[in-house]
Design an enzyme around this catalytic site. Structure first.
Site, PDB file in Angstrom:
ATOM      1  CG  ASP A  12      -2.274   0.570   0.984  1.00  0.00           C
ATOM      2  OD1 ASP A  12      -2.386   1.406   0.078  1.00  0.00           O
ATOM      3  OD2 ASP A  12      -3.222   0.213   1.698  1.00  0.00           O
ATOM      4  CG  ASP A  55      -9.623   2.046  -0.158  1.00  0.00           C
ATOM      5  OD1 ASP A  55      -9.008   1.052  -0.582  1.00  0.00           O
ATOM      6  OD2 ASP A  55      -9.162   2.813   0.706  1.00  0.00           O
TER       7      ASP A  55
HETATM    8  C1  GLA Z   1      -5.809   1.726   2.228  1.00  0.00           C
HETATM    9  C2  GLA Z   1      -6.187   0.562   1.330  1.00  0.00           C
HETATM   10  C3  GLA Z   1      -7.209  -0.311   2.024  1.00  0.00           C
HETATM   11  C4  GLA Z   1      -6.648  -0.825   3.310  1.00  0.00           C
HETATM   12  C5  GLA Z   1      -6.196   0.344   4.178  1.00  0.00           C
HETATM   13  C6  GLA Z   1      -5.462  -0.144   5.412  1.00  0.00           C
HETATM   14  O1  GLA Z   1      -6.838   2.614   2.401  1.00  0.00           O
HETATM   15  O2  GLA Z   1      -6.658   1.047   0.116  1.00  0.00           O
HETATM   16  O3  GLA Z   1      -7.583  -1.375   1.186  1.00  0.00           O
HETATM   17  O4  GLA Z   1      -5.593  -1.696   3.066  1.00  0.00           O
HETATM   18  O5  GLA Z   1      -5.342   1.220   3.479  1.00  0.00           O
HETATM   19  O6  GLA Z   1      -5.031   0.882   6.201  1.00  0.00           O
END
Ligand code: GLA
Length: 714
Positions: free
Chosen positions: A471, A541
């Site tokens: 990430d 997301d």
């Molecule tokens: C980001 C990612 C999510 C998740 C969060 C965890 O927002 O896009 O899918 O992994 O971080 O903190």
């Protein structure tokens, strides 16, 4: 496939269906002749070039008034040397002026591809042309590379500038330029914002400058480093379309410029506004992928998909079945521990999910997003027996294990920050803004990379893992690096990206065989650079299925379905969808790499059965997602969309239909796939497409054996 036709001084680059041609004129200048449908008539190509008196535009006194760099189409354009449009290369000379003029000095045709320094680039080229230019004042050589990929109808371009010792600063250097001369196009790309990715951006190229860019230090949610130029009448299946994609994950720009006379120039590369480079030895630009088709947007997408799958994504994962994961994020957020997750794994196993992914919250003191990035040691309160033992237990169940990391970041509240405050990316004498309570690591500093790679490999080395989600959850600001001298601070953003790639290289090598998934707060880093390390990317997301139809459709313009990770969740956002309709959620998520992101402990027996059936169905579809050809269906009502994936052998097709708008138009499968002949996969009986009424359905997904293909494009 690449030849230099001496008689006309023409370079001709051929792929299966396209030709790219340029010509050396007056010994020194390379003028662009043609990029389009395959054309083997050298005489005709040569006739595309002509000279006529120029008025007002600057001209070269030796050549005379019939030749100006402002009016001819060129292969690369140079700042302040007579071309008055925006130019591709600008070098500041020793005395401070920026007049730049590279002249042709010869060429070489090489077998295969050329490795692009520390940047990722396409492999498996058939041939590469290297054209050499020299600028006598700056004392630099410029090598312009063109690699051709015959079968995918793609060309990859990049430039290398080499110093001969004089002081020179690169102020701008595009990866490539496409001059069309007089033309008329529509500019098409993808734009969005966090949680709202995947909007198709489309407008006619107008007089002046326009395009897409990033200045946030990563590719960003705002624009994608990709565009198409469509002739105005081009459709999904017909007409001239060009596709351009950058293999780069930092600040980029793709710009189209049109003059009053209708001349269009397209340039793509590093965003020059946030970049400069003091040339010491050499500099490589990122790679730019080009393609063309006279068979519309759909074929250009397929060319790009084929290129990325066959020449950029790690071959180990191209045909290997991708895991169907259950990810803990939307299910539990930071509230995870080994007992709970083991229960997840037990249920997951029973319903056919093969990989448990432990998302954020497993390390340091990470109970919310305010701490611990950089402290890559397991949280012993949550995983009392340690990750290794947890992994063994999960594997004993017959499940695989994945884990989440965000290695380029550092929390203010972390051991790492207390130990190494100098690892923060920050301009001198400036306060560093926070993003999601966190700061960014200075990846210009090899020690910061070493530190994090070491911590992660120490922690995870003896943990059996099959998947890692990588990430990147904030944009860059107040950019500067304490390891760079004062005059080089403007190099920080590009050097940071070189560090990003170095870290990817080190970690993917340390965890060979592990599938990496890219992510950046969803779709903040969806690009071909990341794809060369992470075969799949979490593009948003937002898991609402109605929104996802739009997002995944937009991503499919540039990226293969196998690159797009899609999860069935139970967050309810869209009023149109009553409750959580797992049917729609699955039928949408099955248009990419399927996974689940919901609390398995809360599911009813009926839902578990439904999910088990979905996964079985998906396992039959999955080979098509990996290697099939995507065809989007054109001409439906607003809110309706449909596409199908056809196997390379053209014997299996998977058909997807969604109606997530208000359309009430009567539609059968025969309307969207006229004249196709299918056999039902399970019963082996022929299917009457007229009888498959989609009018009342919000979604439909079926896999068929193909009896006859009636699509002229297939
Ligand atoms: C980001 C990612 C999510 C998740 C969060 C965890 O927002 O896009 O899918 O992994 O971080 O903190």
């Amino acid at each position: 496939m690449i030849e230099f036709i001496n008689e006309y001084q023409i370079f001709k680059l051929d792929t299966k269906n396209t030709t790219y041609a340029f010509k050396i004129v007056h010994d020194d200048f390379s003028v662009h002749l043609y990029y389009g449908k395959r054309n083997d008539d050298a005489e005709r190509l040569n006739a595309l070039y002509s000279e006529s008196p120029v008025s007002f535009a600057p001209y070269n006194r030796q050549i005379g008034v019939n030749f100006s760099l402002d009016t001819v189409a060129t292969e690369l354009s140079f700042f302040d040397s007579g071309d008055l449009k925006d130019t591709a290369v600008k070098i500041q000379n020793e005395n401070g002026d920026c007049v730049t003029l590279f002249k042709y000095r010869g060429y070489e045709i090489l077998d295969g591809a050329v490795k692009l320094g520390q940047l990722p680039n396409s492999f498996g080229a058939d041939k590469t042309l290297c054209v050499k230019y020299e600028d006598i004042v700056s004392g630099c050589f410029l090598y312009s590379y063109y690699s051709i990929f015959y079968e995918s109808d793609t060309i990859a371009r990049f430039n290398k500038v080499v110093s001969t010792g004089k002081k020179a600063v690169i102020k701008k250097i595009a990866s490539g330029q496409l001059d069309f001369g007089k033309a008329d196009f529509t500019f098409l790309s993808i734009c969005g914002s966090y949680y709202n990715e995947g909007h198709i951006l489309e407008y006619p190229v107008h007089i002046g400058k326009q395009g897409v860019y990033s200045n946030s230090g990563h590719t960003s949610h705002k624009f994608n480093p990709f565009c198409m130029l469509k002739s105005p009448c081009a459709t999904e299946t017909n007409g001239d379309v060009y596709g351009i994609e950058l293999v780069y994950s930092g600040d980029f720009e793709i710009q189209a410029e049109k003059t009053i006379s209708g001349f269009i120039r397209l340039m793509a590369g590093i965003n020059h506004e946030t970049f400069s480079w003091e040339l010491e030895d050499y500099f490589y630009t990122p790679e730019m992928i080009l393609t063309y088709s006279d068979r519309g947007v759909g074929q250009v997408s397929r060319n790009l998909h084929n290129h990325l799958r066959n020449h950029l994504i790690n071959p180990e994962f191209v045909v290997k079945k991708r895991p169907v994961v259950v990810n803990t994020w939307e299910a539990s957020y930071f509230d995870i521990d080994e007992e709970k997750l083991f229960q997840f794994a037990e249920i997951a196993k029973k319903i056919g999910i093969d990989t448990l992914v432990v998302d954020d919250g497993w390390f340091g003191k990470r109970n919310d997003d305010t701490s611990s990035l950089g402290d890559w040691r397991v949280n012993k309160t949550k995983f009392k027996s340690g990750l290794r033992a947890f992994s063994r237990k999960v594997h004993d169940l017959g499940m695989n294990l994945g884990i989440w990391i965000e290695p380029e970041m550092i929390s203010e509240n972390s051991e790492l920050y207390r130990l190494h405050p100098e690892f923060v990316l920050k301009a001198k004498d400036r306060e560093c803004s926070l993003g999601r309570h966190q700061m960014v690591l200075d990846l210009c500093n090899p020690k910061a990379i070493e530190y994090v790679v070491h911590e992660l490999t120490e922690t995870l080395a003896d943990v059996r893992l099959e998947y890692i989600k990588w990430d990147f959850n904030r944009s860059l600001s107040e950019v500067g690096s304490c390891v760079l001298p004062d005059g080089k601070q403007n190099e920080t953003k590009h050097r940071f990206i070189l560090g990003v790639y170095e870290m990817h290289k080190k970690l993917t090598e340390a965890f060979r065989g592990v599938l990496f998934e890219g992510c950046s707060g969803g779709g903040g880093r969806v690009d071909a650079g990341i794809l060369s390390f992470c075969p799949q990317i979490w593009v948003s997301d937002n898991t609402d299925p109605v929104e996802r139809v739009r997002i995944q459709n937009a991503m499919s313009l540039a990226y293969p379905l196998s690159a797009v990770s899609c999860h069935v969740s139970n967050t309810v956002l869209n009023a149109m969808e009553k409750g959580t309709d797992y049917g729609l959620r699955f039928n949408v998520a099955a248009g990419g790499v399927l996974g689940y992101e919901l609390n398995l402990l809360q599911l009813t027996g009926k839902t578990k059965e439904e999910i088990a059936k979905q996964i079985k169905k998906y396992n039959a579809i999955s080979p098509l997602i990996l290697t099939g050809d995507l065809y989007r269906v054109d001409g439906l009502d607003c809110g309706q969309s449909a596409f199908y994936i056809l196997s390379k052998e053209k014997d299996v097709a998977c058909v997807y239909y969604y109606n997530v708008g208000q359309s009430k138009r009567n539609v059968t499968l025969a309307n969207i796939l006229p004249n196709w002949k299918f056999l039902d996969f399970e019963t082996g009986k022929s299917v009457n497409l007229d009888e498959i009424d989609l009018t009342a359905k919000t979604n439909f997904l079926h896999i068929y054996q193909v009896l006859s293909v009636k699509n002229e494009n297939a």
